[in-house]
Design an enzyme around this catalytic site. Structure first.
Site, PDB file in Angstrom:
ATOM      1  N   GLU A  74       0.827  -1.211   0.000  1.00 51.59           N
ATOM      2  CA  GLU A  74       0.000   0.000   0.000  1.00 51.59           C
ATOM      3  C   GLU A  74       0.862   1.262   0.000  1.00 51.59           C
ATOM      4  O   GLU A  74       0.462   2.300  -0.523  1.00 51.59           O
ATOM      5  CB  GLU A  74      -0.922  -0.009   1.235  1.00 51.59           C
ATOM      6  CG  GLU A  74      -2.364   0.281   0.877  1.00 51.59           C
ATOM      7  CD  GLU A  74      -3.337   0.067   2.029  1.00 51.59           C
ATOM      8  OE1 GLU A  74      -4.428  -0.427   1.740  1.00 51.59           O
ATOM      9  OE2 GLU A  74      -3.031   0.374   3.190  1.00 51.59           O
TER      10      GLU A  74
ATOM     11  N   HIS B 202       8.828 -26.773   0.580  1.00 49.41           N
ATOM     12  CA  HIS B 202       8.185 -27.905  -0.093  1.00 49.41           C
ATOM     13  C   HIS B 202       7.026 -27.422  -0.958  1.00 49.41           C
ATOM     14  O   HIS B 202       6.137 -28.200  -1.290  1.00 49.41           O
ATOM     15  CB  HIS B 202       7.717 -28.923   0.951  1.00 49.41           C
ATOM     16  CG  HIS B 202       8.861 -29.490   1.725  1.00 49.41           C
ATOM     17  ND1 HIS B 202       9.493 -30.662   1.378  1.00 49.41           N
ATOM     18  CD2 HIS B 202       9.545 -28.999   2.790  1.00 49.41           C
ATOM     19  CE1 HIS B 202      10.495 -30.888   2.222  1.00 49.41           C
ATOM     20  NE2 HIS B 202      10.545 -29.891   3.082  1.00 49.41           N
TER      21      HIS B 202
ATOM     22  N   LYS C 297     -13.972   1.335  -2.771  1.00 54.68           N
ATOM     23  CA  LYS C 297     -14.807   1.720  -1.616  1.00 54.68           C
ATOM     24  C   LYS C 297     -16.053   2.443  -2.105  1.00 54.68           C
ATOM     25  O   LYS C 297     -17.162   2.171  -1.640  1.00 54.68           O
ATOM     26  CB  LYS C 297     -14.022   2.684  -0.715  1.00 54.68           C
ATOM     27  CG  LYS C 297     -13.108   2.021   0.266  1.00 54.68           C
ATOM     28  CD  LYS C 297     -12.618   3.074   1.265  1.00 54.68           C
ATOM     29  CE  LYS C 297     -11.411   2.593   2.033  1.00 54.68           C
ATOM     30  NZ  LYS C 297     -10.769   3.640   2.803  1.00 54.68           N
TER      31      LYS C 297
HETATM   32  O1  PA5 Z   1      -3.108   1.756   5.869  1.00 55.28           O
HETATM   33  C1  PA5 Z   1      -4.243   2.205   5.808  1.00 55.28           C
HETATM   34  O2  PA5 Z   1      -4.497   3.384   6.037  1.00 55.28           O
HETATM   35  C2  PA5 Z   1      -5.417   1.304   5.479  1.00 55.28           C
HETATM   36  O3  PA5 Z   1      -5.046   0.023   5.142  1.00 55.28           O
HETATM   37  C3  PA5 Z   1      -6.366   1.244   6.666  1.00 55.28           C
HETATM   38  O4  PA5 Z   1      -5.690   0.722   7.778  1.00 55.28           O
HETATM   39  C4  PA5 Z   1      -7.602   0.402   6.386  1.00 55.28           C
HETATM   40  O5  PA5 Z   1      -8.228   0.819   5.215  1.00 55.28           O
HETATM   41  C5  PA5 Z   1      -8.590   0.509   7.529  1.00 55.28           C
HETATM   42  O6  PA5 Z   1      -8.911   1.852   7.753  1.00 55.28           O
HETATM   43  P1  PA5 Z   1      -9.600   2.340   9.078  1.00 55.28           P
HETATM   44  O7  PA5 Z   1      -8.657   2.122  10.197  1.00 55.28           O
HETATM   45  O8  PA5 Z   1      -9.893   3.780   8.841  1.00 55.28           O
HETATM   46  O9  PA5 Z   1     -10.835   1.536   9.255  1.00 55.28           O
END
Ligand code: PA5
Length: 490
Positions: free
Chosen positions: A316, A345, A459
């Protein structure tokens, strides 16, 4: 005095980053044809030297952002600025341990992967199966999906009146976590009455923004704050990770001390000796050479889910279409999770003989927390009895070394991160190390490592499909797309 206050103990727990097997002269290719050498893409001393000015520039740029919430770099301060928060967490954790037999964490992505990785690393490998007196806290379930079968299975194994729910969402509005919240509230109200919510639910979210902050205020929930400028995947060392860990008896102060120690190591001005910076640079240089895949292979079941946590951090943060300067760049390196020795394996055949598109990162441990000797037996079968008298510790470590050597011999770039042992201190070090590495690599790539614009469209489409007000046009467009041509559906 805690052990981490001793300088000697800290030094004995320093993790090591070994990138020998990424270098020309170490990877076994010098005698080979130039076309093979090119495929291998081993790094040369000259390439590394030539990149040092860029690394120094990255250091200066990162130093300017260090600690700044506006640059999403407030995670760098977490080892130091949470004294009051930690006290509050320890007191809440004590209450959870005293009053509950089950702890359910709802969260996803950065709000779940850290708690899962830390629990696996630092508690018993069959923690939930232990009798209560042998556990350090309640049974823990981190539910990071909206699979209806898993949700239903959860309610089959917990007893609602003995369950504490920790709801973790920084934004306070993530559909997955909020749907779980609706389910838990409904179940509690229905079975135990509305008042139970206040006693059994804890919120971890933004100080003011988002639906969960509002709900927490309305219901008078105990609430912990995800500090400003700490992104989800960089949030393990704030209440997101610390609260569930402390509730299960993990020494969170030692974790933070480990992170502070790594911070100190990553301030080393001679960048050739700086773990986080060198790891970021090496990753960057291999990406430039077309190594698009990063395999992480811990040789310890306790570190198995570190690969999941790291996969999110790496994917990410670095998988980006645009540079800081808005140029289309499409950067990133695909993280792959493996486990030593299990995947020897399964996947290692590919790593040894398949394409030269990967870097393999071994995660090793000097000293396992237990020693297991392989007993004698079958003396008449030398091809079996040679194992007798050795320990499983020797076996797993020999297999790790043997695989490193085999990959190196096959011209496959690999590196090794070694923890002296797995404990709260070294885990804090490791996580902070990876966060620095990711930040440095992002800086060298010229991208923003702290945003995630690529997940937004999915989303929004989900909101539209489920009828959230304001998304009607998106819904229309999706409905039109759904009318696929039958001939392409077999
Ligand atoms: O790294 C990030 O910001 C995302 O992966 C969030 O952790 C994830 O989308 C969850 O978001 P939130 O904590 O707002 O529910």
């Amino acid at each position: 005095m805690s052990r981490y206050e001793s300088k000697d103990w800290k030094q004995s727990m320093k993790l090591r980053y070994d990138y020998n097997n990424m270098l020309l002269g170490k990877v076994d290719v010098e005698s080979q044809h130039p076309s093979f050498q090119k495929k291998v893409g081993a790094l040369t001393a000259q390439e590394i030297d030539a990149a040092m000015p860029a690394l120094e520039k990255a250091r200066l740029s990162i130093a300017r952002k260090w600690g700044k919430p506006s640059r999403m770099m407030a995670w760098t301060k977490l080892p130091y600025n949470q004294k009051t928060v930690v006290r509050d967490i320890l007191s809440a954790a004590k209450g959870i341990r005293k009053n509950f037999e089950y702890l359910v964490v709802f969260g996803i992505g950065g709000s779940a992967l850290g708690p899962i990785a830390v629990q696996q690393a630092l508690n018993h490998l069959h923690y939930n199966d232990l009798p209560a007196e042998k556990r350090n806290g309640p049974k823990l379930y981190v539910v990071d999906n909206v699979d209806p079968e898993r949700m239903s299975a959860l309610f089959d194994v917990i007893e609602l009146e003995k369950t504490c729910f920790i709801i973790i969402t920084k934004s306070g509005s993530t559909s997955e976590t909020m749907s779980q919240t609706l389910i838990a509230f409904d179940a509690l109200k229905d079975k135990l009455g509305e008042d139970s919510i206040r006693h059994q639910v804890i919120a971890v979210t933004d100080k003011a923004k988002g639906n969960l902050a509002r709900i927490a205020a309305d219901y008078g929930l105990k609430k912990f704050v995800v500090p400003d400028g700490v992104g989800g995947r960089f949030s393990e060392l704030c209440p997101v990770g610390l609260l569930p860990a402390a509730a299960c008896g993990i020494d969170i102060e030692e974790m933070l001390a480990g992170a502070a120690y790594m911070d100190e190591l990553c301030r080393e001005a001679d960048l050739t000796k700086n773990l986080g910076y060198m790891a970021g640079l090496i990753a960057y240089l291999t990406m430039k050479k077309g190594k698009n895949i990063q395999v992480m292979i811990p040789y310890s079941d306790s570190l198995k889910y570190m690969s999941d946590w790291y996969a999110q951090l790496w994917a990410e943060s670095l998988g980006k279409k645009y540079s800081f300067r808005k140029k289309v760049v499409h950067t990133g390196q695909t993280p792959v999770k493996a486990l030593g020795v299990t995947d020897q394996h399964s996947q290692v055949q590919l790593y040894a003989e398949g394409p030269f598109d990967k870097v393999i990162t071994f995660l090793g441990v000097d000293s396992y927390r237990t020693t297991y000797t392989i007993p004698t037996g079958f003396e008449g079968m030398p091809s079996l009895s040679f194992l007798s008298g050795h320990t499983m510790n020797e076996l797993i470590q020999s297999e790790q070394f043997a695989t490193e050597m085999a990959l190196t011999h096959a011209g496959k770039l690999n590196q090794t991160i070694t923890l002296p042992e797995v404990n709260a201190f070294t885990l804090g070090e490791l996580m902070f190390f990876f966060e620095v590495q990711t930040t440095v690599c992002g800086e060298l790539l010229g991208i923003d490592a702290f945003d995630q614009p690529g997940v937004e469209e999915g989303k929004i489409n989900t909101y539209a499909l489920l009828g959230r007000p304001g998304y009607e046009d998106v819904k229309k467009a999706l409905d039109a797309q759904e009318k696929k041509e039958d001939k392409f559906v077999i």
